[in-house]
Design a protein around this motif. Structure first.
Motif, short mmCIF file in Angstrom:
data_model
loop_
_atom_site.label_atom_id
_atom_site.label_comp_id
_atom_site.label_asym_id
_atom_site.label_seq_id
_atom_site.Cartn_x
_atom_site.Cartn_y
_atom_site.Cartn_z
N GLN A 249 -1.87 -8.61 -2.18
CA GLN A 249 -3.03 -7.57 -1.70
C GLN A 249 -4.22 -8.37 -0.94
O GLN A 249 -4.79 -7.67 -0.29
CB GLN A 249 -3.35 -6.85 -2.87
N LYS A 250 -4.46 -9.68 -1.20
CA LYS A 250 -5.48 -10.24 -0.77
C LYS A 250 -5.17 -11.36 0.27
O LYS A 250 -5.89 -11.78 0.70
CB LYS A 250 -6.42 -10.79 -1.92
N ASN B 125 -6.25 -0.57 -4.05
CA ASN B 125 -5.18 -1.69 -3.91
C ASN B 125 -5.89 -2.78 -2.81
O ASN B 125 -4.81 -3.73 -2.60
CB ASN B 125 -3.75 -1.51 -3.77
N GLY C 187 -8.80 -4.93 -10.57
CA GLY C 187 -7.99 -5.51 -9.50
C GLY C 187 -8.40 -4.95 -8.14
O GLY C 187 -9.47 -4.13 -8.16
N PRO C 188 -7.97 -5.17 -6.98
CA PRO C 188 -6.96 -6.19 -6.84
C PRO C 188 -7.57 -7.73 -7.20
O PRO C 188 -8.49 -7.93 -6.96
CB PRO C 188 -6.64 -6.03 -5.21
N GLY C 189 -6.43 -8.48 -7.76
CA GLY C 189 -6.86 -9.81 -8.40
C GLY C 189 -7.99 -9.47 -9.24
O GLY C 189 -7.94 -8.83 -10.39
N THR C 190 -9.10 -10.08 -9.30
CA THR C 190 -10.46 -9.87 -9.99
C THR C 190 -11.34 -9.18 -9.16
O THR C 190 -12.65 -9.49 -9.57
CB THR C 190 -10.76 -11.12 -10.69
N ASP C 191 -11.07 -8.60 -8.05
CA ASP C 191 -12.05 -8.13 -6.93
C ASP C 191 -12.96 -6.88 -7.55
O ASP C 191 -14.05 -6.87 -7.10
CB ASP C 191 -11.59 -7.74 -5.82
N ASP D 124 1.52 2.60 -5.02
CA ASP D 124 0.93 1.44 -5.78
C ASP D 124 1.41 1.56 -7.22
O ASP D 124 1.26 0.57 -8.10
CB ASP D 124 -0.66 1.24 -5.66
N GLN E 22 9.67 9.21 -3.62
CA GLN E 22 9.01 8.32 -2.57
C GLN E 22 9.61 6.95 -2.50
O GLN E 22 9.55 6.31 -1.44
CB GLN E 22 7.70 8.48 -2.47
N GLU F 223 -1.25 -9.76 -7.19
CA GLU F 223 -2.24 -9.21 -6.23
C GLU F 223 -2.97 -9.95 -5.27
O GLU F 223 -3.31 -9.66 -4.15
CB GLU F 223 -3.31 -8.33 -7.21
N ASN F 224 -3.38 -11.34 -5.77
CA ASN F 224 -4.15 -11.98 -4.81
C ASN F 224 -3.29 -12.47 -3.83
O ASN F 224 -3.74 -12.61 -2.46
CB ASN F 224 -4.79 -13.33 -5.63
N ASN G 274 0.97 -1.09 -0.09
CA ASN G 274 -0.18 0.19 0.00
C ASN G 274 0.77 1.24 0.04
O ASN G 274 0.37 2.36 0.25
CB ASN G 274 -0.97 0.11 1.21
N TYR H 25 -13.66 -6.58 -11.12
CA TYR H 25 -14.37 -6.92 -12.43
C TYR H 25 -15.76 -6.81 -12.46
O TYR H 25 -16.38 -7.40 -11.44
CB TYR H 25 -13.89 -8.55 -12.81
N SER I 211 -8.61 -5.22 -1.30
CA SER I 211 -9.83 -5.66 -1.71
C SER I 211 -10.95 -5.32 -1.07
O SER I 211 -11.90 -5.28 -1.55
CB SER I 211 -9.74 -7.24 -1.90
N TRP J 221 -6.09 9.34 -8.33
CA TRP J 221 -5.20 10.31 -8.04
C TRP J 221 -5.75 10.59 -6.35
O TRP J 221 -4.75 10.48 -5.40
CB TRP J 221 -4.73 11.49 -8.85
N ASP K 173 -4.86 5.78 6.58
CA ASP K 173 -3.46 5.31 5.83
C ASP K 173 -4.15 3.96 5.06
O ASP K 173 -3.93 2.65 5.39
CB ASP K 173 -2.71 4.90 6.73
N GLN L 9 -0.11 -11.31 -13.08
CA GLN L 9 -0.11 -9.92 -12.14
C GLN L 9 -1.49 -10.00 -11.21
O GLN L 9 -1.29 -9.68 -10.23
CB GLN L 9 -0.53 -8.73 -13.08
N ILE L 10 -2.42 -10.92 -11.87
CA ILE L 10 -3.59 -11.09 -10.93
C ILE L 10 -3.06 -11.87 -9.52
O ILE L 10 -3.52 -11.68 -8.48
CB ILE L 10 -4.58 -11.97 -11.63
N ASP M 134 -4.93 7.96 -3.98
CA ASP M 134 -3.55 7.53 -3.88
C ASP M 134 -3.28 7.77 -2.30
O ASP M 134 -3.27 8.68 -1.89
CB ASP M 134 -2.43 8.34 -4.84
N PRO M 135 -2.59 6.54 -2.16
CA PRO M 135 -2.15 6.64 -0.28
C PRO M 135 -0.95 7.54 -0.05
O PRO M 135 -0.96 8.06 1.05
CB PRO M 135 -1.71 5.10 -0.06
N GLN M 136 -0.30 7.81 -1.15
CA GLN M 136 0.86 8.74 -0.81
C GLN M 136 0.73 10.12 -1.05
O GLN M 136 1.01 11.06 0.07
CB GLN M 136 2.04 8.45 -1.71
N PHE M 137 -0.02 10.40 -1.90
CA PHE M 137 -0.28 12.20 -2.16
C PHE M 137 -1.75 12.31 -2.53
O PHE M 137 -2.00 13.49 -2.68
CB PHE M 137 0.65 12.67 -3.59
N SER N 242 -4.96 2.13 1.04
CA SER N 242 -4.53 1.99 -0.10
C SER N 242 -5.69 1.59 -0.76
O SER N 242 -6.02 0.28 -1.09
CB SER N 242 -3.46 1.28 -0.50
#
Lengths: 462, 310
Positions: free
Chosen positions: A422-423, B169, B257-261, A275, A285, A418-419, A272, B263, B171, B148, B164, A414-415, B151-154, B166
């Motif tokens: 991220q998951k 990203n 994403g993330p993953g296919t969450d 990204d 950063q 992420e799985n 996080n 879709y 799920s 944007w 804090d 890539q999925i 976005d967790p940073q900016f 993300s």
């Protein structure tokens, strides 16, 4: 009355369009009667003698399609040079946005006489356009003498329809200011992944529990990086049949766990944090990222103030691996097989002109931040002055090309990444699921891997 | 003196009459009404009927127009789609996305319309314009800006809230983030429609309610809400059709994403057609979506009953 007005309006509109069309013909090509231009023959094995008439000197206009602008497509400058030598030839450039390009071009090429005779090629869409391409009218021996990696583009008939003009691969971009701030010097540039972790830890900063600077950010890069990591361990992307994806294997899992450990165990980055690693690096950063040469252009355009350097991607040990990474090439233009003989003759002449001309390679290397495919320029000091080129040069022999792989080989892994990251899914099931996606997407694909053509193919892990 | 050949004039008379009658006939055929109707029919046939028919036909084929592949496979595409876990997951995601987006669009739109129609608020025209602005802003631009902001940073969201997260990203937050963006973009449309509906409500009913001693809540629940049912139905149905086809925001903000969450069904169709060139599979999905949209629309009309005519 209304109908009359409507007709009048249509006629007026047609007239305006017609006049606009006439206006465009201002710089029409002119008859060329001077075969001897007094210019030198250029090239090494592939030669081009400019002292001849193209299309018997009669005016001719051909079209070139591309998705790139002049700043990123070297062909623009080569067209200018060519038209100067042959004033009877005009090459119109038609720019089509990338997303539309790969639907419009194949549809246009299917026997349409108004389709372009020359067009920009990306090897990932090879299957869509190859049936509509004319082979180059240049002996294979000459191509192989002058250019690297030609063998991967030779088809079953021994013909070549395009080659790599320049090639690229991954490398590590590092922020020199953050590097110096952490007390690191050029001597600390890592050559192994273990060394990179040590350096990355020194470059990672926290404010309490919150990360404020990542030492090494891998977010978004797995789709390309997994291939290189597997190759470093001698594992191919495809099984022996050259068609079945080899994603679901122990090495993939091992490498995915290794990447996971960078965040979970070594805490040099976080899923996080930043990204978009490129954005994060550009905003100072993130201290290090894995990226391909095209990122040099992004940095120059979007983040000109970032003081960065590039070093070759580390390996798992000091020993020379099976391959350091995969590479991919930017392609030379294609020729439309369905066009008229006159148009194709001009296109063949233009292709010979660019392949014999060093300017093409220099411009391509510069605008695409990629390594020249032409052998005579591979140790050119001016080209090696670019840090990305310097990182690629010593490893050229240990870079492998899997072929024009379908995009699912990038999107599906890539999925999995992420799985897992991220998951929190377990590695085994995430990798298995992505393998399933790849297999399903490639069900109707005629793709065959080029890995067997790699010079060190025999060193692969069984 | 001019000699007139009367017999020639007489002979010419029927011809001149024929021309006039032909003109009259053409005039009757080429009326603006006929031209407009034919234009609409042609437009519908070329841009609606033909593509829909092509999709139906394509769903029964292994189809890639870019390489001239069009092989009959019968119902295989439908079987593959209906046994594909990602299809059902995308359908579920679409349902969640549509439900919450519509719910908040209706609630927020109605609340703001009530506020704008009350005497409490000044500068109504300005506010109405302000609320409607996101609706007319291109979705791609809005999606980028919100991406944007998340976005967790900016990004602004974390900075303002002190969180804090993300958003895109994680799920747990990715779909809610896309829903928040959609609500922000679309609530203005509902506000404007509700405002028009409220303005058209009969005043005498409210006066009668006032005489009967009804309080604000009773008036709202028993008069305003039922009388606004046609407007609500319109908003819900147009929103439903629009959200079932949502993919631009997904493409820009999360790429599924993330993953296919994240879709959605339309993103999956886009992915199959324009990323993987499986036009047959994509067409089968489109047919299913078409039928689903039709069923849901009919159900909504049925559920609303005769009250829609109120």
């Amino acid at each position: 009355m209304n109908i009359k007005r409507m007709v009048a309006a249509l006629v007026a509109t047609g007239g305006i369009i017609g006049f606009a069309g006439c206006g465009a013909a201002e710089d029409s090509p002119v008859v060329d009667t001077q075969a001897d231009k007094g210019l030198e023959v250029m090239g090494d094995a592939i030669t081009y003698d400019p002292n001849h008439l193209v299309n018997d000197g009669q005016p001719i206009t051909v079209e070139y399609w591309t998705w790139g602008q002049a700043a990123t497509d070297p062909i623009y400058q080569m067209i200018q040079q060519y038209e100067k030598i042959h004033p009877n030839v005009r090459i119109d450039v038609n720019v089509v946005a990338w997303d539309d390009y790969w639907t419009k071009l194949p549809l246009s090429l299917k026997g349409n006489k108004n389709a372009p005779v020359l067009f920009n090629v990306h090897n990932s869409y090879d299957a869509l356009i190859r049936p509509h391409m004319e082979p180059y009218d240049i002996p294979l021996e000459d191509l192989e003498t002058d250019y690297t990696f030609v063998d991967t583009h030779v088809d079953e008939n021994g013909e070549v329809k395009y080659i790599d003009s320049v090639i690229n691969t991954g490398a590590i971009f590092y922020n020199k200011d953050l590097w110096a701030e952490a007390g690191l010097t050029e001597a600390d540039i890592p050559t192994t992944w273990d060394e990179l972790i040590e350096v990355a830890q020194k470059l990672t900063k926290f404010d309490g529990d919150t990360m404020v600077q990542a030492g090494f950010n891998i977010n978004g890069s797995y789709k390309a990086a997994w291939q290189g990591l597997n190759y470093q361990k001698g594992v191919l992307m495809f099984q022996e049949d050259g068609h079945t994806a080899n994603y679901d294997c122990e090495t993939t899992k091992e490498n995915l766990e290794f990447l996971q450990s960078l965040y979970d165990e070594y805490q040099v980055g976080a899923v996080n944090f930043g990204d978009d690693r490129e954005l994060s690096f550009g905003n100072n950063q993130t201290a290090m990222i894995y990226d391909w040469g095209s990122y040099v252009g992004t940095l120059a355009t979007n983040y000109p103030d970032v003081n960065y350097g590039v070093f070759p991607t580390p390996a798992f040990s000091e020993e020379t691996p099976f391959a350091y990474d995969r590479y991919n090439g930017e392609s030379t233009p294609g020729i439309n097989v369905h066009q008229s003989d006159e148009q194709k003759a001009v296109a063949q002449d233009f292709i010979r002109f660019i392949l014999a001309n060093d300017d093409y390679m220099r411009i391509a290397s510069d605008v695409l931040n990629s390594f020249p495919g032409k052998k005579s320029l591979q140790d050119d000091p001016e080209i090696l002055d670019n840090p990305m080129m310097a990182a690629i040069a010593p490893r050229l022999d240990r870079l492998i090309w899997p072929g024009p792989t379908p995009s699912t080989l990038e999107t599906s892994p890539q999925i999995a990444f992420e799985n897992v990251l991220q998951k929190g899914q377990d590695v085994d099931s995430a990798v298995a699921y992505s393998q399933e996606l790849i297999m399903s997407d490639m069900e109707d694909s005629d793709f065959t891997s080029m890995e067997s053509r790699y010079a060190h193919y025999d060193e692969r892990k069984d | 003196m001019t000699n007139v050949n009367h017999s020639a004039v007489r002979a010419a008379q029927p011809a001149s009459g024929e021309v006039s009658s032909a003109r009259r006939m053409l005039g009757r055929i080429f009326t603006m009404r006929n031209i407009a109707v034919v234009s609409l029919v042609v437009y519908f046939a070329v841009f609606m009927a033909y593509p829909i028919f092509s999709a139906f036909a394509g769903s029964l084929h292994d189809w890639n127009p870019l390489i001239d592949k069009y092989d009959w496979v019968g119902f295989d595409n439908f079987v593959n789609v209906l046994t594909d876990g990602l299809f059902w997951k995308s359908l579920w995601n679409t349902a969640i996305y549509s439900f919450f987006s519509i719910l908040f669009r209706v609630v927020l739109g109605l609340a703001l319309a009530l506020l704008l129609s009350s005497k409490l608020v000044k500068c109504k025209d300005t506010l109405r314009g302000l609320f409607y602005m996101p609706t007319i802003t291109p979705l791609v631009a809005v999606s980028f800006v919100w991406m944007w902001m998340f976005d967790p940073q900016f990004g602004m969201i974390d900075k303002i809230t002190g969180l804090d997260i993300s958003w895109l990203n994680d799920s747990r937050y990715a779909m809610p983030a896309v829903i928040i963006m959609t609500i922000w973009k679309d609530f203005g449309y509902a506000t404007v429609l509700y405002l028009a509906g409220i303005m058209a409500l009969p005043r005498d009913v409210y006066e009668a309610a006032q005489i009967d001693g009804a309080n604000w809540w009773q008036t709202f629940r028993s008069i305003t809400l039922p009388l606004l049912k046609p407007t609500t139905l319109l908003i819900v149905i147009t929103s439903l059709i629009s959200y079932l086809q949502a993919y631009v925001q997904i493409l820009v903000m999360t790429k599924g994403g993330p993953g296919t969450d994240t879709y959605t069904i339309s993103y999956l169709i886009y992915d199959q057609a324009f990323q993987k060139y499986n036009f047959g599979t994509a067409s089968a999905m489109s047919v299913i979506l078409f039928v689903l949209t039709g069923i849901l629309t009919i159900l909504m009309f049925k559920a609303s009953g005769d009250n829609t005519e109120a």
